[in-house]
Motif scaffolding. Sequence first.
Motif, mmCIF file in Angstrom:
data_model
loop_
_atom_site.group_PDB
_atom_site.id
_atom_site.type_symbol
_atom_site.label_atom_id
_atom_site.label_comp_id
_atom_site.label_asym_id
_atom_site.label_seq_id
_atom_site.Cartn_x
_atom_site.Cartn_y
_atom_site.Cartn_z
ATOM 1 N N THR A 1 0.828 -1.207 0.000
ATOM 2 C CA THR A 1 0.000 0.000 0.000
ATOM 3 C C THR A 1 0.862 1.256 0.000
ATOM 4 O O THR A 1 0.576 2.235 -0.696
ATOM 5 N N VAL A 2 1.931 1.246 0.789
ATOM 6 C CA VAL A 2 2.807 2.411 0.885
ATOM 7 C C VAL A 2 3.785 2.470 -0.277
ATOM 8 O O VAL A 2 4.070 3.539 -0.823
ATOM 9 N N LEU A 3 4.307 1.304 -0.689
ATOM 10 C CA LEU A 3 5.370 1.275 -1.696
ATOM 11 C C LEU A 3 4.881 1.683 -3.077
ATOM 12 O O LEU A 3 5.587 2.394 -3.803
ATOM 13 N N LEU A 4 3.672 1.253 -3.481
ATOM 14 C CA LEU A 4 3.202 1.542 -4.835
ATOM 15 C C LEU A 4 3.108 3.040 -5.125
ATOM 16 O O LEU A 4 3.680 3.515 -6.120
ATOM 17 N N PRO A 5 2.408 3.841 -4.301
ATOM 18 C CA PRO A 5 2.374 5.283 -4.600
ATOM 19 C C PRO A 5 3.752 5.939 -4.484
ATOM 20 O O PRO A 5 4.055 6.877 -5.230
ATOM 21 N N GLU A 6 4.606 5.424 -3.579
ATOM 22 C CA GLU A 6 5.952 5.989 -3.437
ATOM 23 C C GLU A 6 6.784 5.740 -4.694
ATOM 24 O O GLU A 6 7.418 6.651 -5.239
ATOM 25 N N MET A 7 6.758 4.500 -5.183
ATOM 26 C CA MET A 7 7.511 4.183 -6.401
ATOM 27 C C MET A 7 6.906 4.881 -7.619
ATOM 28 O O MET A 7 7.632 5.335 -8.511
ATOM 29 N N SER A 8 5.579 4.977 -7.669
ATOM 30 C CA SER A 8 4.917 5.676 -8.778
ATOM 31 C C SER A 8 5.367 7.132 -8.831
ATOM 32 O O SER A 8 5.680 7.669 -9.901
ATOM 33 N N ARG A 9 5.422 7.771 -7.656
ATOM 34 C CA ARG A 9 5.841 9.173 -7.593
ATOM 35 C C ARG A 9 7.281 9.338 -8.041
ATOM 36 O O ARG A 9 7.620 10.250 -8.808
ATOM 37 N N LEU A 10 8.154 8.441 -7.577
ATOM 38 C CA LEU A 10 9.572 8.557 -7.898
ATOM 39 C C LEU A 10 9.859 8.261 -9.366
ATOM 40 O O LEU A 10 10.686 8.925 -10.000
ATOM 41 N N PHE A 11 9.180 7.265 -9.921
ATOM 42 C CA PHE A 11 9.356 6.996 -11.353
ATOM 43 C C PHE A 11 8.819 8.154 -12.184
ATOM 44 O O PHE A 11 9.427 8.556 -13.180
ATOM 45 N N ALA A 12 7.650 8.713 -11.771
ATOM 46 C CA ALA A 12 7.075 9.848 -12.498
ATOM 47 C C ALA A 12 7.993 11.066 -12.422
ATOM 48 O O ALA A 12 8.038 11.886 -13.348
ATOM 49 N N ALA A 13 8.753 11.188 -11.326
ATOM 50 C CA ALA A 13 9.671 12.316 -11.156
ATOM 51 C C ALA A 13 11.028 12.060 -11.802
ATOM 52 O O ALA A 13 11.942 12.887 -11.686
ATOM 53 N N GLY A 14 11.175 10.906 -12.468
ATOM 54 C CA GLY A 14 12.428 10.595 -13.141
ATOM 55 C C GLY A 14 13.551 10.201 -12.205
ATOM 56 O O GLY A 14 14.722 10.491 -12.484
ATOM 57 N N ASN A 15 13.222 9.515 -11.112
ATOM 58 C CA ASN A 15 14.230 9.122 -10.123
ATOM 59 C C ASN A 15 14.129 7.620 -9.839
ATOM 60 O O ASN A 15 13.749 7.204 -8.741
ATOM 61 N N PRO A 16 14.472 6.762 -10.827
ATOM 62 C CA PRO A 16 14.316 5.317 -10.646
ATOM 63 C C PRO A 16 15.225 4.742 -9.564
ATOM 64 O O PRO A 16 14.869 3.763 -8.896
ATOM 65 N N GLY A 17 16.416 5.328 -9.372
ATOM 66 C CA GLY A 17 17.315 4.829 -8.333
ATOM 67 C C GLY A 17 16.691 4.917 -6.956
ATOM 68 O O GLY A 17 16.797 3.987 -6.149
ATOM 69 N N ALA A 18 16.021 6.027 -6.670
ATOM 70 C CA ALA A 18 15.354 6.195 -5.379
ATOM 71 C C ALA A 18 14.194 5.217 -5.234
ATOM 72 O O ALA A 18 13.912 4.722 -4.136
ATOM 73 N N PHE B 1 11.804 -11.361 -14.116
ATOM 74 C CA PHE B 1 11.541 -10.419 -15.205
ATOM 75 C C PHE B 1 11.801 -8.976 -14.772
ATOM 76 O O PHE B 1 12.231 -8.145 -15.579
ATOM 77 N N ALA B 2 11.547 -8.660 -13.498
ATOM 78 C CA ALA B 2 11.815 -7.303 -13.018
ATOM 79 C C ALA B 2 13.315 -7.010 -13.025
ATOM 80 O O ALA B 2 13.757 -5.939 -13.464
ATOM 81 N N ILE B 3 14.110 -7.961 -12.548
ATOM 82 C CA ILE B 3 15.564 -7.774 -12.547
ATOM 83 C C ILE B 3 16.102 -7.705 -13.968
ATOM 84 O O ILE B 3 16.985 -6.897 -14.292
ATOM 85 N N ARG B 4 15.533 -8.526 -14.831
ATOM 86 C CA ARG B 4 15.995 -8.567 -16.227
ATOM 87 C C ARG B 4 15.799 -7.232 -16.939
ATOM 88 O O ARG B 4 16.642 -6.819 -17.748
ATOM 89 N N ARG B 5 14.704 -6.537 -16.647
ATOM 90 C CA ARG B 5 14.445 -5.252 -17.299
ATOM 91 C C ARG B 5 14.912 -4.057 -16.470
ATOM 92 O O ARG B 5 14.657 -2.910 -16.825
ATOM 93 N N GLY B 6 15.576 -4.310 -15.344
ATOM 94 C CA GLY B 6 16.106 -3.232 -14.529
ATOM 95 C C GLY B 6 15.094 -2.573 -13.631
ATOM 96 O O GLY B 6 15.357 -1.499 -13.066
ATOM 97 N N ALA B 7 13.913 -3.180 -13.448
ATOM 98 C CA ALA B 7 12.872 -2.618 -12.592
ATOM 99 C C ALA B 7 13.003 -3.087 -11.151
ATOM 100 O O ALA B 7 12.218 -2.698 -10.289
ATOM 101 N N MET B 8 13.977 -3.943 -10.892
ATOM 102 C CA MET B 8 14.277 -4.391 -9.537
ATOM 103 C C MET B 8 15.778 -4.665 -9.476
ATOM 104 O O MET B 8 16.344 -5.230 -10.413
ATOM 105 N N LYS B 9 16.404 -4.255 -8.394
ATOM 106 C CA LYS B 9 17.827 -4.501 -8.206
ATOM 107 C C LYS B 9 18.066 -4.838 -6.741
ATOM 108 O O LYS B 9 17.932 -3.987 -5.865
ATOM 109 N N VAL B 10 18.405 -6.102 -6.498
ATOM 110 C CA VAL B 10 18.643 -6.547 -5.132
ATOM 111 C C VAL B 10 20.028 -6.064 -4.712
ATOM 112 O O VAL B 10 21.051 -6.514 -5.250
ATOM 113 N N ASP B 11 20.082 -5.134 -3.773
ATOM 114 C CA ASP B 11 21.361 -4.554 -3.382
ATOM 115 C C ASP B 11 21.980 -5.313 -2.203
ATOM 116 O O ASP B 11 21.389 -6.239 -1.643
#
Length: 510
Positions: free
Chosen positions: A282-299, A425-435
């Motif tokens: 619930t918290v992560l989806l709007p947070e990631m949506s906002r950050l991707f929309a703001a052009g900040n995929p690393g965050a 598939f998320a890691i393959r397209r760069g949409a997830m990166k396990v640090d």
Amino acid sequence: MYKSLISVGGFTLLSRGAGFVRDVLLGAVLGAGLLADAFFVAQRLPNHFRTIFGEGAFNSAYVPSYARVLQSEGLARARLFSGQIFLGLLASQIVVLALAFAFTPYLIDVLAPGFRADPQKFALTVTLTRITFPYLLLVTLVTLQSGTLNAHGHFAAAAFAPVLMNLSMIGFLGMAFLFTNAGMAASWGLTVSGVLQLVLTSAAAHRAGIFERFGGPPMKKHIKRFLVTLVPAVIGSAGTQIALFADTIIGSMLPTGGVSSIYYADRIYQLPLGVIGIAAGTVLLPEMSRLFAAGNPGAALHAQNRTMALSLALTSPFFIAFIMIPDDIMRGVFLRGAFTPQAARASAAVLTAYGFGLVAITLLRSAVASFQAQGDTRTPMLIALAAVAINVGLKIVLFKPFGAPGLAAATAAGAWINLLLLCFFAIRRGAMKVDFFLWKTATTITTASFILAVFALFAAAPVQRMAAGLGRFADVFELLFLGLAGALVYALVLIAGLRIANVKLERSRI
């Protein structure tokens, strides 16, 4: 973001606490017989459809769409967008409700075919389903308003709404003597709770100045884009629900009490899922949506890793408990009134099977956010359908030899397949990166979980002997002692391990 996660988790924990009281009352009043089976199917049907039309599918398409309109065109246009979606939802749900009322017996024939062999159980299920089904219309509108509130960072009202459902059902169960049976009282309590939840979220949206605007020119471009993402999301969500429908269909063919054993195990199983998994998503989806929309995929990926780490840390002790002390849990929680030791053993076997999928299902919402935050609902849909096909196939294979635990084991296997495919598939397209942070945290959690399992293995028998002289309170004492002592062991080992690994689950600075 952690503050929002803790806020949502706290209110969800309150909801689950109220739900725990509700389920204890249901167990004591309904037991695990004919009346319980009929009620659990009746309340499950609108909840299945709610998940398809509401929570899962709707939020995954609506929250990113609303966030885009809000970011690009401002609040007034965003309110107009939500108002037009509100009216569309209302119209569709009225149609669904009318069809459900007209064809309820046929709906029960399809979804609980085993009930037809018992005319009394079948007739009671039809009656209770007609009482509970309006809840779907009400809670779908609540879901829309909850999504709007979440998109603006207001999580409290939406997280508190389920508390009203549990309190309403508890209240109606307390007045069960006024109804024909307790199942009917609980059914009315569910439907009335939908009205209470809608009043709550409407008032919260009005106070925040984000209540829907009705009228105005149609926002065709935005609505079309929303529908394009909604359709695959509905299909993907329906895929998951097909597996749950399969549980209902096949479970109805079990001897009387089979549906109830699945329900009671599921209620315990849903405690960590609701408090941790759903709160995180619930918290992560709007947070990631906002950050991707703001052009900040690393965050965005930074937020995802920390959310998954926290989810793992909180979920793992429940996993160990479900596989190591399931009998203690079911006896301590439900063994009273009409709920018998035999019912406790049957539910414990189901809980163990469910437990093996707990970690996977908890992390699913965080993994799906990789795609949904960027407006991609098609990929999770295809993955969910593949996973559910395997899930249903396993249910058919495992049903006869293992009964209700076989259905739960298939659910666990399907969850792991779903999660692993999403991550691949998320890691393959760069949409997830396990640090490295997540790897170190996961290693520490695994160590703490192993030590907790050893503790449970050797402590259960001595604690049972200690509690033997407490009479009817023995089961409650045993569960409380094992739970509190186990939590302390796990927490101490985890904290020590995190310090050694130099890992800090500090508040995100995003």
